[in-house]
Design a protein around this motif. Structure first.
Motif, mmCIF file in Angstrom:
data_model
loop_
_atom_site.group_PDB
_atom_site.id
_atom_site.type_symbol
_atom_site.label_atom_id
_atom_site.label_comp_id
_atom_site.label_asym_id
_atom_site.label_seq_id
_atom_site.Cartn_x
_atom_site.Cartn_y
_atom_site.Cartn_z
ATOM 1 N N HIS A 244 -16.250 26.672 -20.124
ATOM 2 C CA HIS A 244 -14.872 26.249 -20.299
ATOM 3 C C HIS A 244 -14.232 25.836 -18.977
ATOM 4 N N VAL A 245 -13.360 24.844 -19.069
ATOM 5 C CA VAL A 245 -12.584 24.375 -17.929
ATOM 6 C C VAL A 245 -11.299 25.196 -17.845
ATOM 7 N N TYR A 246 -11.077 25.843 -16.698
ATOM 8 C CA TYR A 246 -9.840 26.579 -16.447
ATOM 9 C C TYR A 246 -8.993 25.798 -15.434
ATOM 10 N N PHE A 247 -7.690 25.715 -15.688
ATOM 11 C CA PHE A 247 -6.758 25.028 -14.801
ATOM 12 C C PHE A 247 -6.055 26.085 -13.953
ATOM 13 N N LEU A 248 -6.383 26.118 -12.677
ATOM 14 C CA LEU A 248 -5.908 27.169 -11.792
ATOM 15 C C LEU A 248 -4.393 27.134 -11.637
ATOM 16 N N ASP A 249 -3.798 28.312 -11.565
ATOM 17 C CA ASP A 249 -2.343 28.392 -11.432
ATOM 18 C C ASP A 249 -1.877 27.954 -10.051
ATOM 19 N N ALA A 250 -2.655 28.231 -9.009
ATOM 20 C CA ALA A 250 -2.228 27.909 -7.651
ATOM 21 C C ALA A 250 -3.445 27.633 -6.773
ATOM 22 N N PRO A 251 -4.084 26.478 -6.959
ATOM 23 C CA PRO A 251 -5.243 26.169 -6.112
ATOM 24 C C PRO A 251 -4.827 26.033 -4.648
ATOM 25 N N ASP A 252 -5.436 26.856 -3.799
ATOM 26 C CA ASP A 252 -5.053 26.880 -2.384
ATOM 27 C C ASP A 252 -6.069 27.753 -1.658
ATOM 28 N N LEU A 253 -6.403 27.418 -0.433
ATOM 29 C CA LEU A 253 -7.384 28.200 0.321
ATOM 30 C C LEU A 253 -6.846 29.552 0.768
ATOM 31 N N THR A 254 -5.548 29.794 0.572
ATOM 32 C CA THR A 254 -4.986 31.107 0.894
ATOM 33 C C THR A 254 -4.934 32.034 -0.309
ATOM 34 N N LYS A 255 -5.343 31.533 -1.491
ATOM 35 C CA LYS A 255 -5.272 32.321 -2.721
ATOM 36 C C LYS A 255 -6.647 32.386 -3.387
ATOM 37 N N ASP A 256 -6.955 33.527 -3.993
ATOM 38 C CA ASP A 256 -8.219 33.687 -4.696
ATOM 39 C C ASP A 256 -8.183 32.898 -6.002
ATOM 40 N N ALA A 257 -9.161 32.025 -6.180
ATOM 41 C CA ALA A 257 -9.274 31.276 -7.435
ATOM 42 C C ALA A 257 -10.042 32.077 -8.474
ATOM 43 N N CYS A 258 -11.148 32.702 -8.042
ATOM 44 C CA CYS A 258 -11.957 33.491 -8.953
ATOM 45 C C CYS A 258 -12.803 34.464 -8.145
ATOM 46 N N SER A 259 -13.311 35.491 -8.809
ATOM 47 C CA SER A 259 -14.191 36.438 -8.149
ATOM 48 C C SER A 259 -15.202 36.968 -9.154
ATOM 49 N N LEU A 260 -16.359 37.372 -8.629
ATOM 50 C CA LEU A 260 -17.462 37.866 -9.448
ATOM 51 C C LEU A 260 -18.032 39.087 -8.742
ATOM 52 N N ARG A 261 -18.157 40.207 -9.474
ATOM 53 C CA ARG A 261 -18.584 41.458 -8.831
ATOM 54 C C ARG A 261 -19.606 42.194 -9.689
ATOM 55 N N SER A 262 -20.585 42.782 -9.020
ATOM 56 C CA SER A 262 -21.545 43.674 -9.673
ATOM 57 C C SER A 262 -21.291 45.097 -9.192
ATOM 58 N N ASP A 263 -21.058 46.013 -10.128
ATOM 59 C CA ASP A 263 -20.906 47.420 -9.746
ATOM 60 C C ASP A 263 -22.230 47.995 -9.264
ATOM 61 N N THR A 264 -23.340 47.474 -9.768
ATOM 62 C CA THR A 264 -24.655 48.001 -9.404
ATOM 63 C C THR A 264 -24.979 47.724 -7.946
ATOM 64 N N SER A 265 -24.835 46.473 -7.522
ATOM 65 C CA SER A 265 -25.159 46.102 -6.141
ATOM 66 C C SER A 265 -23.987 46.292 -5.192
ATOM 67 N N GLY A 266 -22.778 46.307 -5.750
ATOM 68 C CA GLY A 266 -21.578 46.358 -4.932
ATOM 69 C C GLY A 266 -21.187 45.024 -4.339
ATOM 70 N N ILE A 267 -21.958 43.984 -4.622
ATOM 71 C CA ILE A 267 -21.677 42.661 -4.049
ATOM 72 C C ILE A 267 -20.556 41.984 -4.833
ATOM 73 N N GLN A 268 -19.584 41.467 -4.111
ATOM 74 C CA GLN A 268 -18.512 40.673 -4.718
ATOM 75 C C GLN A 268 -18.438 39.319 -4.046
ATOM 76 N N LEU A 269 -18.344 38.287 -4.861
ATOM 77 C CA LEU A 269 -18.096 36.926 -4.391
ATOM 78 C C LEU A 269 -16.666 36.565 -4.748
ATOM 79 N N THR A 270 -15.902 36.140 -3.744
ATOM 80 C CA THR A 270 -14.552 35.634 -3.957
ATOM 81 C C THR A 270 -14.535 34.166 -3.572
ATOM 82 N N MET A 271 -13.961 33.337 -4.426
ATOM 83 C CA MET A 271 -13.914 31.902 -4.177
ATOM 84 C C MET A 271 -12.465 31.445 -4.086
ATOM 85 N N ARG A 272 -12.221 30.562 -3.119
ATOM 86 C CA ARG A 272 -10.906 29.933 -2.945
ATOM 87 C C ARG A 272 -11.137 28.431 -2.882
#
Length: 344
Positions: A244-272
């Motif tokens: 699905h296409v999501y239309f971001l509320d505030a696209p900007d390099l100072t704001k988080d657009a999306c994030s993905l996290r695994s509790d198992t590995s503890g790794i989180q990816l944050t995208m701006r």
């Protein structure tokens, strides 16, 4: 920054390793990401991407590639700008254009050079897409720059496009992600956020018909597991998961657009990102016959996720305020940042 260049089955590969533990392998074919690895919460290096193990199949597929000239689907495989009409490849259900068609940027070999600096290193890919390639009019000089920071697990992709007449450009990267590491878990176990209150309504060909508010099944403004609502009828209809296409509320390099996290590995990816949209794809149409790198296991439903930051390529037809028209006076420029951290 450690930088190693090598030939790999006729392609040029550049591998960067920074002081914080990020290892990024890039390739001149499609200005692509071959592999990303970062340390997990125990300090173990984990591969957080997925691609076909067979190099021939990697060449043919979208995994990790730069997508263009237009990412996504264009209804009817045609568009018109200033009275000039383009006829594109119909590679989506024989009716629409998908990801720039058969000769899209994913299939092109880019020139490449590196540009080290004190705090980061740039890897700069360049390709001239000639007038008429894939049916698109106008020459387009495409530059894709990967900027890899030295002392933090962060890189950005900067997309630039210079054209000699008004045309469509909409560039993204189609990297498949699994932050559990080494394909150790389904992404249904990952926690996702997407800062978007609106999304696209799709038809059976996954063409956008309208822009609508997110619903209970598709709202990721508050972090939750991908698998929590993935079997809801709205999510399963047409897409068999999220695509699905999501239309971001505030696209900007100072704001988080999306994030993905695994509790198992503890790794989180944050995208701006500066781009107005992000496409969330949950590997809903797996190629189950393919062995996947890095483990060699067969592809399966929901084994990876894509978060493709981009413009809305079909906006020229129905939603011109979000379209991807690029002109000589207004060159294309977008940036997406990938930041990896570890949660306890």
């Amino acid at each position: 920054m450690q930088i190693v260049s090598k030939e790999n089955n006729g392609c040029s590969e550049i591998v960067l390793q920074n002081q914080a533990g990020l290892r990024l392998a890039l390739c001149d074919l499609g200005a692509s990401i071959r592999e990303i690895s970062v340390p997990d919460k125990d300090g173990k290096q984990r591969v957080v991407t997925m691609r076909p193990a067979d190099e021939r199949l990697f060449r043919e597929c979208y995994y990790g590639k730069t997508i263009g000239r237009t990412a996504g689907r264009i209804a009817g495989a045609t568009f018109t700008i200033n009275g000039k009409t383009a006829q594109l490849d119909k590679n989506n259900k024989g009716a629409d254009n998908l990801h720039g068609g058969f000769s899209g940027l994913h299939a092109q070999v880019f020139s490449v050079r590196t540009a080290p600096a004190d705090a980061y290193t740039d890897v700069i890919f360049f390709y001239r897409s000639p007038d008429g390639e894939g049916g698109y009019f106008g020459n387009a000089d495409i530059t894709v720059t990967y900027r890899v920071w030295e002392k933090e697990n962060k890189f950005s992709i900067v997309y630039d496009g210079v054209v000699d007449e008004p045309t469509l450009l909409n560039l993204t990267n189609h990297v498949y992600l699994n932050v559990g590491g080494d394909l150790s878990e389904s992404v249904t176990e990952h926690t996702l956020t997407i800062a978007a209150s609106r999304m696209a309504k799709l038809n059976e060909r996954l063409i956008v018909e309208d822009i609508v508010p997110v619903t209970d099944a598709t709202d990721f403004r508050t972090a939750r597991k991908i698998g929590e609502k993935i079997y809801e009828p709205q999510v399963q209809q047409y897409t068999h998961g999220y695509d699905h296409v999501y239309f971001l509320d505030a696209p900007d390099l100072t704001k988080d657009a999306c994030s993905l996290r695994s509790d198992t590995s503890g790794i989180q990816l944050t995208m701006r990102t500066t781009s107005p949209c992000v496409v969330f794809y949950s590997n809903s149409m797996p190629k189950t016959e393919l062995a996947m790198s890095p483990t060699g296991q067969k592809d399966q439903l929901y084994l990876a996720a894509c978060l493709e930051c981009e413009r809305f390529s079909d906006g020229i037809r129905r939603f011109p305020q979000t379209c991807a028209v690029t002109t000589p006076q207004a060159p294309y420029h977008e940036e997406t940042q990938f930041v990896f951290t570890v949660c306890p």
